[in-house]
Design an enzyme around this catalytic site. Structure first.
Site, short mmCIF file in Angstrom:
data_model
loop_
_atom_site.label_atom_id
_atom_site.label_comp_id
_atom_site.label_asym_id
_atom_site.label_seq_id
_atom_site.Cartn_x
_atom_site.Cartn_y
_atom_site.Cartn_z
CB CYS A 176 -7.61 33.50 -18.01
SG CYS A 176 -6.86 33.45 -16.39
NE ARG A 226 -12.70 35.33 -21.03
CZ ARG A 226 -13.41 34.21 -21.10
NH1 ARG A 226 -14.54 34.19 -21.76
NH2 ARG A 226 -12.99 33.11 -20.52
CD GLU A 262 -28.36 40.24 -2.69
OE1 GLU A 262 -28.18 41.16 -1.87
OE2 GLU A 262 -27.90 40.28 -3.84
CE LYS A 284 -28.80 42.24 -6.64
NZ LYS A 284 -27.72 42.09 -5.78
CD GLU A 305 -28.58 46.13 -6.72
OE1 GLU A 305 -27.69 46.95 -6.50
OE2 GLU A 305 -28.43 44.92 -6.48
CG HIS A 362 -44.12 43.33 16.11
ND1 HIS A 362 -44.68 43.38 17.36
CD2 HIS A 362 -43.83 42.03 15.87
CE1 HIS A 362 -44.72 42.16 17.87
NE2 HIS A 362 -44.21 41.32 16.98
CD1 TRP A 403 -9.98 35.71 -12.32
CD2 TRP A 403 -10.42 37.87 -12.60
NE1 TRP A 403 -10.87 36.08 -11.36
CE2 TRP A 403 -11.16 37.39 -11.49
CE3 TRP A 403 -10.55 39.21 -12.97
CZ2 TRP A 403 -12.01 38.21 -10.76
CZ3 TRP A 403 -11.39 40.01 -12.23
CH2 TRP A 403 -12.11 39.52 -11.14
CG ASN A 420 -9.94 30.42 -18.58
OD1 ASN A 420 -9.96 30.68 -17.38
ND2 ASN A 420 -11.00 30.55 -19.35
N GLY A 421 -8.38 28.51 -16.10
CA GLY A 421 -8.91 27.46 -15.23
C GLY A 421 -8.02 27.31 -14.01
CE LYS A 459 -19.78 44.14 -10.04
NZ LYS A 459 -20.97 43.43 -9.51
C1 F6R Z 1 -25.59 45.16 -4.99
C2 F6R Z 1 -24.15 45.34 -4.92
C3 F6R Z 1 -23.60 46.18 -3.82
C4 F6R Z 1 -22.26 45.60 -3.34
C5 F6R Z 1 -21.61 46.52 -2.31
C6 F6R Z 1 -20.32 45.94 -1.79
O1 F6R Z 1 -25.96 44.35 -6.05
O2 F6R Z 1 -23.44 44.84 -5.74
O3 F6R Z 1 -24.49 46.29 -2.76
O4 F6R Z 1 -22.49 44.34 -2.79
O5 F6R Z 1 -21.34 47.77 -2.90
O6 F6R Z 1 -19.42 45.68 -2.80
P1 F6R Z 1 -18.19 44.70 -2.60
O7 F6R Z 1 -18.75 43.33 -2.42
O8 F6R Z 1 -17.39 44.85 -3.84
O9 F6R Z 1 -17.49 45.17 -1.37
#
Ligand code: F6R
Length: 624
Positions: free
Chosen positions: A2, A27, A497, A501, A504, A520, A74, A100-101, A619
């Site tokens: 928020c 935000r 993961e 990171k 990407e 292997h 939010w 907010n909170g 995103k």
């Molecule tokens: C990597 C990343 C993506 C998401 C994937 C799923 O940093 O952000 O691999 O994790 O696209 O997205 P959500 O979690 O929104 O379903």
């Protein structure tokens, strides 16, 4: 997250509120609203949807006033809707509050207020605050009339209300005060940011610096449990006990772009650093102290014996969320002793899966809108499965269609590469695994793990303090052709993961391998232009990982080991060792991912990439 703004001064307040709220849009929010003192009445306008729709609506009427509060919401408690938007008022509409909170004990307070005859209009936790302040204000006024006392009835009512609130809050409030006081705005902060902006003949509040930069650079950063009372010509600061505080304001010299990122160079770095707070926000409402020790309260999903008896858990997700699921598999098997199947959502939906209505079906998604994840969930639902969603986004399609929802409370994640959403997904999975483990009598020493989880925010902060070590290491390694992450057990799951990171945002070819699989096949790739990062947090497997490190150093690879403080076994064989504050081996992914996130970030920066907007990635992937 928020956003709060507020103003008292000489200007027309509505444009000031709209302009300052606009600066907080980054935000993330789902609804917006304002309250203005207009001709001795509080005028509240609020609605679901973007700020510009609210602005259009406000443009069609005349609202005069120079005292007001504004909010972008939010959603946490209650879906995004006009009625759940802020500000919230008491029944008579004499007190308006933005928040907010999360008020953790709001359900108890609501029950208590309802018993006093208060009728609630929204599903929010915030509404209790407006009613509580009104309750105490009424009492204080009555006392004043009887004793002809001179106490500040409203301020006192706010302080009395604070003694009843548990959780986190930044609050802004205005009220009609029967002409007892000149126009004023009251602001409070505990565990949620709030700043007071100081002008000449005008003062402001805001959740973050960017909102105020167009007006002033002199601010008070409110400390936890401080209360500010803002008038046109001065600001008073108080403790929660009502004692006055005197201190000098701070001067802000950030430009606008860096202000939105809270002074960090990128949103990704900011979000990596927000993980300590995200841990606290995700955990605190769910850990309650009972007579026999700490307990996990997952009220929102009401786990019953049926859950404990489930023969199998199935988890589906994509990308980072799928990696969280992989850690979840190890956690459920370790703590609850239930078999777990983990599936990439895009595979699950096309592979003719076998359903069992007794299974627990978990779907993980930060956005709650990922097309493949939604399709997998719908398929399982058709097959009769009970769906539990873990998501960061209230009101998302996933949260609406799942039977039960566990929110991650990470706050909005703006950088494309997921960081704090991942670690809070892990936290939710650990809480579930421990809770089901307790229901199945498989975790006799649960207090030990809950204690370790409670310490996790501090431990994350300790790692973040060492970020310069990682920055220096990245500056030496960012040009490697290949980076391979290896690990065993929980370390393998989190390696997946780490590798994602790095690839990407730095565009370096990186992969994760179960360390035992190296020989292997993958070891054929290892050469002198390879960095191998070994995650080594599973103490009983140290010998094995030592052998794997020897295998790759013999082929000319550079090595980086991430292990516990106090463990020296890797010092002589690795090129570099990064140590994590000690915790339970089984909880290590919550910490071991953090240096890998920082490494990926600094490699991307070294290469001149924008870590917030990696090429070819979006995103939220709402198409197949
Ligand atoms: C990597 C990343 C993506 C998401 C994937 C799923 O940093 O952000 O691999 O994790 O696209 O997205 P959500 O979690 O929104 O379903």
């Amino acid at each position: 997250m928020c956003g709060i703004t507020g103003y008292v001064g000489y200007r027309q307040v509505t444009p000031v509120l709209l302009e300052t709220l606009k600066k907080l849009e980054y935000r993330g929010y789902d609804s917006a609203g304002i309250a203005v003192l207009h001709e001795q009445a509080l005028l509240v306008r609020k609605m679901k949807g973007p700020l510009k729709v609210l602005a259009e609506r406000l443009a069609s009427e005349t609202i005069e006033g120079s005292l007001g509060i504004g909010h972008t919401r939010w959603a946490t408690h209650g879906e995004p809707s006009d009625i759940n938007s802020h500000p919230h008022t008491d029944v008579a509409g004499h007190i308006a509050v933005v928040h907010n909170g999360i008020i953790e004990n709001y359900a108890k307070l609501k029950e208590w207020l309802q018993a006093q005859g208060v009728v609630f209009r929204s599903d929010t936790d915030t509404e209790v605050i407006a009613h509580l302040i009104n309750y105490y204000y009424g009492k204080n006024r009555k006392k004043q009339e009887n004793d002809s006392g001179t106490e500040d009835a409203l301020l006192h009512a706010v302080l009395q209300t604070l003694t009843r609130l548990e959780g986190s809050y930044a609050l802004g409030l205005i009220a009609i005060e029967n002409n007892d006081f000149p126009d004023r705005l009251i602001a409070v902060r505990k565990d949620s940011p709030l700043i007071v902006g100081l002008g000449k003949g005008e003062h402001f509040i805001a959740s973050d610096v960017p909102a105020l930069l167009g007006y002033t650079r002199e601010v008070y950063f409110l400390e936890d449990r401080e209360v500010a009372v803002l008038y046109r010509d001065h600001v008073d600061l108080f403790t929660e006990q009502g004692e006055q505080i005197h201190r000098a304001p701070s001067h802000i010299d950030w430009d606008m772009a860096s202000a939105e990122k809270g002074g960090y160079a990128h949103f990704m770095l900011k979000e990596i650093h927000e993980q300590a707070k995200a841990f606290t926000d995700t955990l605190r409402p769910r850990l309650t102290r009972e007579a026999q020790g700490w307990d996990i309260t997952l009220d929102e999903i009401k786990l019953d014996a049926g859950w404990a008896a489930a023969p199998r858990i199935v988890i589906t997700a994509c990308g980072t969320a799928w990696h969280a699921a992989m850690v979840g598999k190890y956690a459920f098997e370790h703590f609850a002793r239930i078999p777990v199947e983990v599936d990439i959502a895009s595979e699950y939906r096309y592979r003719n899966p076998v359903f069992n209505p007794q299974d627990i079906f978990i779907v993980i998604s930060q956005s709650g809108e990922t097309a493949d994840t939604l399709a997998a969930m719908r398929l399982a639902k058709q097959g009769g499965a009970r769906i539990l969603a873990i998501t960061n986004t209230v009101g998302s399609t996933l949260s609406r269609e799942a039977h039960l929802v566990l929110y991650t409370w990470a706050g909005p994640e703006i950088a494309v590469a997921s960081t704090k959403a991942f670690t809070t997904q892990l936290l939710c999975l650990y809480l579930l695994a421990l809770k089901i483990g307790v229901l199945r009598s498989k975790v006799p020493d649960v207090d030990r793990y809950l204690g370790a989880l409670r310490d996790m925010a501090d431990k994350a902060a300790q790692i973040l303090h060492k970020q310069e070590l990682i920055q220096r290491f990245a500056s030496r390694q960012f040009n490697k052709d290949k980076v391979f992450f290896i690990g065993r057990q929980f370390d393998y799951a989190v390696s997946l993961e780490c590798a994602l990171k790095l690839k990407e945002i730095s565009y370096t070819h990186s992969e994760a391998f179960a360390a035992g699989e190296l020989k292997h096949g993958p070891i054929a790739l290892v050469d002198t232009n390879t960095l191998v990062v070994a995650l080594a947090t599973q103490r009983e497997l140290f010998d094995k990982i030592v052998s794997n490190i020897r295998e790759v150093t013999a082929r000319g690879a550079a090595t980086w080991v991430i292990t516990w403080e106090g463990e020296t076994v890797f010092n002589a064989i690795a090129d570099e060792v990064f140590t994590l504050p000690q915790t339970e081996d089984s909880l290590s992914p919550l910490l071991s991912i953090i240096p890998a996130q920082l490494f990926a970030y600094y490699c991307a920066v070294q290469k001149g990439n924008d870590p917030d907007k990696p090429r070819n990635l979006a995103k939220s992937v709402t198409v197949e």
